[in-house]
Design an enzyme around this catalytic site. Structure first.
Site, mmCIF file in Angstrom:
data_model
loop_
_atom_site.group_PDB
_atom_site.id
_atom_site.type_symbol
_atom_site.label_atom_id
_atom_site.label_comp_id
_atom_site.label_asym_id
_atom_site.label_seq_id
_atom_site.Cartn_x
_atom_site.Cartn_y
_atom_site.Cartn_z
ATOM 1 C CG ASP A 189 -1.442 -1.382 1.347
ATOM 2 O OD1 ASP A 189 -1.883 -1.871 0.806
ATOM 3 O OD2 ASP A 189 -1.998 -1.646 2.296
ATOM 4 C CG ASP A 222 -2.999 -4.194 -1.851
ATOM 5 O OD1 ASP A 222 -4.154 -4.805 -2.800
ATOM 6 O OD2 ASP A 222 -3.083 -4.999 -0.734
ATOM 7 C CG ASP A 249 -5.846 -0.612 1.328
ATOM 8 O OD1 ASP A 249 -6.567 0.319 0.535
ATOM 9 O OD2 ASP A 249 -5.737 -1.852 1.354
ATOM 10 N NE ARG A 296 -10.377 -4.131 -3.816
ATOM 11 C CZ ARG A 296 -9.717 -4.199 -3.883
ATOM 12 N NH1 ARG A 296 -8.907 -3.826 -3.613
ATOM 13 N NH2 ARG A 296 -10.203 -5.800 -3.743
#
Length: 510
Positions: free
Chosen positions: A322, A345, A349, A402
Site C-alpha cells: 500500500d 495494492d 487503505d 474502491r
C-alpha cells in the site's frame, strides 16, 4: 470487475461539432472476474492465475490482443511481472497500435535488465530506444506506452525512460506480449490521457527557515489531529533519515525534501507525527507508510494504538504494497493534499478497527484498486462501531474501483469529491456499512454509488450529487447515521466541485 470498452463515438461527435472532447477511459481489465473474455490469443499458454492473466510458456512468441483497431492516440498501461526469461534477449511487456499479431509497437522488459521500445513488423522486432531499468523476475513493474501521433513514449513505474519517433502504425489494438519468456499481467487500462511524471527528485522550492509546518486543520472525523505539534522539526532527504524520524518516539514534524526512495515494503509511523512535503516536488517512492501496530485478531483497542498522525503534501509512487495503510485501531489520522499513483495494492487503505480519520484534497490516479475501508467480510469483531472516516474534496481520477469500497463503518461520510471515468464503481457500501454520499460530482462513472456491489449488502444515503456524462445513478437503501450528529460541516455547491477540486487537490496547492 467488468471489462469496459467505451465507444469512441462521443469523441468523434465532439470533434465534428467543435466541442472539446474530454479524455476518455477506453478499456480496463483487472481479471478479478476470473476470465479473459475479449482477449484474442496467439501462441503461448494463457490462463487466469491468482487474479492475473498469465502466459506460462517459454518456448514461443505469445500475444494476447484486445480493444479496437480504430484506436489512434492513447496510453496503454499494465502491471507486468516477468516469471522467467532464460536469456538476456527474451522479453515481456505491452503493445499498442497492434494491427495484427505481427504488426505493433511494444514496450518490453528484457532479461538483461533494460526497457526497450520496439517496432514489430512481420514478426521481426526493431529496437527504437532502450534504457536500463534493472533486471529481475517475480517483481511487478508498471509499464505504460503512450502513442501520440508519431511520438512513442515508454514509462516504467511512472518514470519516462524511452522515447522515439515512428509513423509506421497509426492505429490499432492493445496487447500483452512475451518472446520466449513467461510473465503475469494485471490491471490493464487504456485511456486518452498521458500519464504525468513521477515526483521530481529535487525540490524546486527551498525549505522555509526553521523547517515546515502543517497547513490548515482537519475537518470531519479526523478533526483534532495535531500530529507533531509541540515537538521538534527535522528535515530529511535520505531514506535513512526519513525512516529514523518516523520511528522515533514523541511528537515531531518531519519535512521531506525532494523524492526519497525507501526500501520495498511498509514502514511504520509512530504516534504524534506530521510528515509534510516541502514545496511541490517532495515524495516517497518504492515503499509505503504504515500507521498502526502489527496485525492481530484482538478486538479491544490497545492502549498503545498509533494515533495523531498527519501526512500532507507528498507524492507517493511505486509502493510495493500500500502507499498508505492505517490499521489496528489507529485513530486521529489526517491524510491531506497528497498525490498518489502507480501503487501495487491500495493507495489509501484503512482497516482493522481504525477510526476518526479524514482523507481530504488528495489526487489519486493511474491506479486500479484505489482505497479500502475495512478489508474483509469476516472482520466485524474489530470493525463494527469503528471505521468512522470522512472523505472530502478528493479527486478520484480514472481509478476504476474502491473509491472507497466500504465494509462495516458507520457513518462513512463521502462529500464534495470529484469522480471521473471510474469504470467500475465509485462508492461501494457493503457488509452492513452505512455511507452518506452527498454533494459529489460524478462524471462518466459506471456505478457512482451502490450498496449491492459484492458480498453482503450495506446501506447508503445519496443526496445532492451530480451525475454527469454517461454516469449511472445511485443504488441506495436503508437508514444511516447522520454525520452531523458527530460534527458540523458545510457543503460546497456540487456544481462547483469539479473546478474546485481539480484546482485544489494534490501537492503544491496548500
Amino acid at each position: 470487475m467488468k471489462k469496459i470498452l467505451i465507444a469512441s463515438a462521443v469523441l468523434l461527435l465532439a470533434a465534428l461539432i467543435g466541442v472539446p472532447a474530454h479524455a476518455a477511459a477506453l478499456f480496463t481489465d483487472t481479471f478479478d472476474d476470473g476470465d479473459a473474455a475479449g482477449w484474442s490469443r496467439n501462441g503461448g499458454t494463457w490462463s487466469i492465475t491468482g487474479a492475473a492473466y498469465q502466459q506460462s510458456s517459454v518456448s514461443a512468441q505469445a500475444r494476447a490482443l484486445a480493444g479496437t483497431g480504430s484506436w489512434t492516440d492513447y496510453t496503454v498501461q499494465a502491471r507486468v511481472r516477468p516469471l522467467a526469461f532464460g536469456a538476456a534477449d527474451r522479453t515481456a511487456g505491452i503493445a499498442a497500435r497492434a494491427q495484427s499479431t505481427s504488426q505493433y509497437y511494444t514496450l518490453v522488459l528484457t532479461g538483461s535488465g533494460s526497457a526497450q521500445l520496439q517496432r514489430v513488423s512481420g514478426g521481426t522486432a526493431t529496437t527504437l530506444a532502450t534504457a536500463a531499468v534493472g533486471a529481475g523476475t517475480g517483481v511487478w513493474r508498471t509499464l505504460a506506452l503512450t502513442v501520440q501521433g508519431g511520438t512513442l513514449t515508454g514509462r516504467v513505474d511512472g518514470n519516462p525512460v524511452v522515447t522515439a519517433t515512428d509513423s509506421t502504425f497509426g492505429s490499432g489494438r492493445i496487447g500483452l506480449v512475451t518472446a520466449y519468456a513467461s510473465a503475469a499481467f494485471d490491471d490493464v487500462t487504456v485511456d486518452t490521457t498521458t500519464p504525468g511524471p513521477g515526483p521530481s527528485p529535487t525540490p524546486t522550492t527551498p525549505p522555509p527557515p526553521g523547517g515546515c509546518a502543517v497547513t490548515g486543520a482537519a475537518t470531519g472525523f479526523g478533526a483534532g489531529t495535531t500530529g507533531g505539534a509541540g515537538g521538534p522539526t527535522v528535515q530529511v532527504d535520505t531514506a535513512a533519515e526519513l525512516l529514523s524520524a518516523i520511528a522515533a518516539a514523541g511528537p515531531m514534524t518531519i519535512c521531506v525534501l525532494g523524492t526519497i526512495t525507501v526500501p520495498a515494503g511498509m514502514h511504520d509511523v509512530t504516534s504524534d507525527k506530521s510528515i509534510v512535503g516541502v514545496g511541490a516536488t517532495a515524495g516517497i517512492s518504492g515503499g509505503g507508510l504504515n500507521i498502526g501496530l502489527p496485525m492481530s485478531d484482538v478486538t479491544t483497542p490497545p492502549a498503545d494504538a498509533v494515533h495523531n498522525v498527519i501526512i500532507q503534501n507528498l507524492s507517493f509512487r511505486n509502493a510495493t504494497d500500500d502507499a498508505i495503510n492505517v490499521q489496528m485501531f489507529s485513530h486521529h489520522v489526517w491524510i491531506d493534499h497528497n498525490d498518489l499513483a502507480y501503487g501495487y495494492d491500495g493507495l489509501i487503505d484503512i482497516k482493522r478497527g481504525s477510526s476518526l480519520v479524514t482523507v481530504s484534497w488528495n489526487h489519486n490516479h493511474h491506479h486500479t484498486k484505489n482505497m479500502l475501508l475495512g478489508h474483509d467480510d469476516g472482520n466485524g469483531a474489530q470493525d463494527t462501531g469503528r471505521l468512522k472516516v470522512t472523505y472530502h474534496h478528493n479527486w478520484f481520477d480514472r481509478t476504476p474501483q474502491r473509491n472507497p469500497r466500504v465494509r462495516f463503518g458507520e457513518p462513512v461520510h463521502v462529500y464534495n469529491n470529484y469522480y471521473v471515468y471510474n469504470t467500475d464503481t465509485g462508492v461501494a457500501c457493503q457488509n452492513n456499512a452505512g455511507c452518506v454520499v452527498e454533494g459529489n460530482y460524478f462524471e462518466d462513472v459506471e456505478e457512482p454509488v451502490t450498496d449491492r456491489y459484492a458480498g453482503p449488502a450495506g446501506r447508503c444515503v445519496a443526496r445532492d450529487n451530480i451525475y454527469a456524462g454517461e454516469s449511472g445513478t445511485a443504488v441506495c437503501s436503508g437508514v444511516v447515521q447522520e454525520p452531523s450528529t458527530y460534527y458540523s460541516y458545510t457543503l460546497d455547491d456540487p456544481a462547483t466541485v469539479k473546478a474546485l477540486v481539480t484546482a485544489g487537490a494534490g501537492v503544491g496547492r496548500l
